[in-house]
Design an enzyme around this catalytic site. Structure first.
Site, short mmCIF file in Angstrom:
data_model
loop_
_atom_site.label_atom_id
_atom_site.label_comp_id
_atom_site.label_asym_id
_atom_site.label_seq_id
_atom_site.Cartn_x
_atom_site.Cartn_y
_atom_site.Cartn_z
N LYS A 193 0.31 -1.88 -0.28
CA LYS A 193 0.12 0.07 -0.06
C LYS A 193 0.91 1.14 -0.53
CE LYS A 193 -1.86 2.23 3.23
NZ LYS A 193 -2.48 2.35 4.45
N ASP A 211 -6.21 0.49 0.96
CA ASP A 211 -6.72 0.68 2.44
C ASP A 211 -8.06 0.44 2.60
OD1 ASP A 211 -8.30 2.77 1.18
OD2 ASP A 211 -7.36 4.81 2.01
#
Length: 321
Positions: A193, A211
């Site tokens: 991420k 996320d």
């Protein structure tokens, strides 16, 4: 047997009863009190029968009109339409972390775990004033760095990661943030991420930022049923062209923060409600839904202290509360 009982089972009155009910001219006499209970019972039975018939008809109709499962192709088309609609709603979508170079974005993204971008943005100005480069941060006294990042939470673990990644940048990459995914994820505290945030926004390399907001919304929209971030990333990447990945991430995250909230989505104020299979999970009344809107959509400050020039909202306050 009484007239009421006969009527209930559908039997006909006897011949004698018929004759008694007629006058000498053969015409029927007006209804008497004795015949009223039978009429009422018959009406009640008819109404009950009609109600049962209505329920059966409705159930049958519902069964016939139940929507067929959405095909994969239809889902892909709907997903791409949602992306186009969000692009019109959020033409100014952007990373909501303040940064001036790849190193600042990398550090800010690491700090953003388990806290808000606003909190990070309020913390990093003083942090970068004291530690502007990887070399500076690698040489930081742990306790002093911990105190500097304390407002973002989990400050001991985050300070350890920052010193570790800064040391790696200094020793392995000549003090420069690498522009490859495999190099970024080799740094302490950096996962896919974080790497995709840095690649997409500091290097222009397309990447999906999975996320909590992104994962929640793509599952609500039935683009995927996966829970694992890497599996979510793989399935969503297969739906959209690579050139869309970075901006898609921004749009979905913007929508999740402003309208499609976790606990109470503002369904009645959602511009893509007609495309959402989960419509109705949140507030559907337009007036009540509008009160749930956040940041610029609700007329409040955003999360960045220094937002892009085209951002329609107000800058966030600089103080750390």
């Amino acid at each position: 047997m009484s007239a009421e009982k006969n009527s209930a089972v559908g039997e006909q009155p006897s011949v004698k009863r018929k004759k008694a009910a007629k006058g000498s001219t053969g015409k029927a006499v007006p209804k008497t009190a004795a015949t009223e209970p039978a009429a009422k019972t018959t009406a009640k039975a008819a109404a009950k029968s009609a109600a049962k018939s209505t329920v059966k008809t409705a159930a049958k109709g519902t069964a016939k009109t139940t929507a067929k499962p959405e095909s994969h192709l239809a889902m892909v088309r709907r997903a791409r339409r949602i992306n186009r609609e969000l692009a019109e709603v959020y033409p100014y979508a952007h990373p909501e972390l303040d940064f001036r170079n790849p190193f600042e974005l990398l550090v800010a993204t690491v700090l953003s775990a388990q806290t808000t971008d606003l909190r990070v943005n309020q913390t990093t100005p003083a942090l970068f004033a004291k530690y502007p480069t990887p070399e500076d941060m690698a040489a930081a006294v742990p306790e002093e760095l911990e105190e500097a990042v304390r407002p973002t939470g989990f400050f001991r673990a985050k300070a350890k990661s920052l010193i570790g990644l800064s040391t790696a940048l200094r020793d392995r990459f000549d003090g420069e943030v690498p522009g490859r995914l495999e190099d970024l994820v080799s740094l302490p505290g950096v996962g896919r991420k974080t790497a995709n945030v840095v690649l997409g926004n500091a290097f222009g390399v397309p990447g999906l930022t999975v996320d909590t907001h992104f994962g929640r919304l793509v599952r609500r929209w039935k683009w995927t049923e996966q829970e694992d971030p890497e599996k979510v990333e793989a399935e969503i990447a297969a739906i959209f062209p690579k050139s869309e990945w970075t901006m898609l991430s921004h749009r979905v995250i913007f929508h999740g923060r402003r309208i499609c909230h976790s606990r109470k989505p503002a369904c009645g104020a959602c511009p893509i409600a007609q495309l959402c299979p989960s419509y109705g999970e949140g507030e559907t009344d337009p007036e009540k839904a509008r009160k749930l809107l956040k940041y610029e959509m609700g007329g409040y400050p955003g999360q960045r202290l220094s937002p892009p020039a085209d951002y329609p909202g107000k800058p966030a306050p600089a103080r750390v509360e």
